[in-house]
Design an enzyme around this catalytic site. Structure first.
Site, mmCIF file in Angstrom:
data_model
loop_
_atom_site.group_PDB
_atom_site.id
_atom_site.type_symbol
_atom_site.label_atom_id
_atom_site.label_comp_id
_atom_site.label_asym_id
_atom_site.label_seq_id
_atom_site.Cartn_x
_atom_site.Cartn_y
_atom_site.Cartn_z
ATOM 1 C CG ASP A 122 -1.811 -1.201 1.275
ATOM 2 O OD1 ASP A 122 -2.149 -1.716 0.208
ATOM 3 O OD2 ASP A 122 -2.158 -1.640 2.387
ATOM 4 C CD GLU B 221 -2.107 -2.477 -6.794
ATOM 5 O OE1 GLU B 221 -2.141 -1.316 -7.201
ATOM 6 O OE2 GLU B 221 -3.018 -2.963 -6.070
#
Length: 380
Positions: free
Chosen positions: A18, A279
């Protein structure tokens, strides 16, 4: 160019992913001339991920105990935001929204409010990207949030890719970087490992120890943190496998320190095969253009499996790469009776073609910040 004030809000769940995405976004915006305030509830990872900071980016605390944001220290009154970004479903602190509403009454200008979502190759991303979400209550009632979905097609928000990335990779000195990392490279095939604790890890280490890759010795470059803990738990005998102690082993291991974001890119560029997770590192593996295997963040309802298949479809992955992803992301270790990981790994050079082709297709598209700037220009 209109130089804008951006305020990005991030609550850390996966400590690397994140904040990693938000930091890259902030730095990219700042490098293009914008000012960024990054509000984060846990900035600890930035101490090693970005120790030098970035000109134009101000990192500010977002207290977890509900203590109001210090808007005075942030210089809010002098520079109210032009763009708000709430990353990955977090909700911006109410006192910040109230201050924005107060500022709007004075200036008549509303900030553009972006809800930045997680990356996916699934079909719904194109349907929902850039959709409005009316704000129903509170001091910003009547405003609109806009969904912004990163993605792999021209009808999504695109992928983070800072200008000049490929030029930097073309100038990369592999041997020099390995020497600077004190990695005693003697021509082995280099494999990077950044993962959680996949059940297939023990089988992978055993395969590399006995057979290398296509018979060539392998040096495994293990990222600090959970990957290093998982590997050590196996090779130090806690789970029975001790490949490093075998005289005939084709596997050697180098444990890396925590790397800055640029250093992680260098790790991916230096390696012949990359194992990545989450990610941010997935996108960096795509830009590296090396064959790679992705360990997706698991979800309790197995929704991640559909996301993984959509990504492999986008990648146009060959059958062996799809099979390896199924094994690497499985809940149980692969069965030795079926040959383990060996038959799939034997095909790893073919994975290179898929990686390079995907990089070519994606590089031909606008990057995420370029699309974000264009979107904001239309809404502001």
């Amino acid at each position: 160019m209109n130089r804008r004030q951006w305020d990005i809000f991030c609550k850390v769940i996966d400590n690397f992913g994140d904040i990693g995405v938000c930091w890259r976004l902030a730095c990219d915006l700042a490098a293009r001339g914008h000012s960024v305030r990054l509000w984060v509830d846990d900035a600890a990872a930035l101490a090693w991920m970005a120790p030098a900071g970035s000109e134009g980016v101000q990192v500010l605390p977002w207290p977890r105990d509900g203590t109001p944001l210090d808007l005075q220290a942030a210089g809010f009154a002098q520079q109210p935001p032009d763009v708000l970004v709430e990353a990955f479903g977090c909700e911006i602190a109410p006192e910040f929204i109230a201050a924005c509403a107060s500022s709007m009454r004075a200036t008549g200008l509303k900030p553009v409010w972006i809800n930045l979502e997680y990356l996916s190759a699934e079909a719904y991303v194109e349907r929902y990207h850039a959709m409005p979400s009316p704000v129903q209550s509170g001091p910003a009632a009547g405003w609109t949030k806009w969904f912004f979905y990163p993605g792999f097609t021209a009808h999504t928000g695109g992928l983070l890719r800072e200008p000049g990335l490929q030029e930097r990779q073309a100038r990369f000195d592999r041997a020099g970087w390995l020497k600077a990392q004190n990695i005693p490279w003697r021509g082995e095939t280099l494999v990077s490992l950044f993962c959680y604790e996949p059940p297939a890890l023990e089988a992978l280490l055993a395969q590399l120890s006995r057979h290398g890759l296509q018979g060539n010795p392998v040096r495994l470059l293990v990222a600090a943190g959970r990957a290093a803990h998982a590997v050590r738990a196996i090779v130090e005998g806690e789970k029975g496998l001790q490949p490093i102690q075998d005289k005939g082993s084709l596997l050697s291991i180098s444990y890396l320190p925590l790397l800055e974001q640029a250093g992680f890119d260098h790790l991916l560029w230096a390696s012949d095969l990359n194992f990545v997770r989450g990610e941010d590192s997935l996108v960096r593996a795509l830009w590296a253009g090396r064959p790679f295997v992705w360990q997706i963040y698991p979800q309790h309802d197995d929704a991640h499996l559909a996301k993984l298949q959509a990504f492999l479809d986008m990648l146009q992955a060959p059958p062996s790469l799809r099979a390896f992803h199924a094994a690497w992301n499985g809940k149980t270790a692969p069965a030795p009776a079926a040959g383990g990981l060996g038959p799939m790994l034997a095909d790893w050079p073919a994975w290179q073609a898929a990686a390079l082709a995907a990089r070519g297709r994606l590089t031909a598209q606008d990057d995420l910040v370029s699309r974000l700037l264009g979107f904001v220009a239309k809404k502001r």
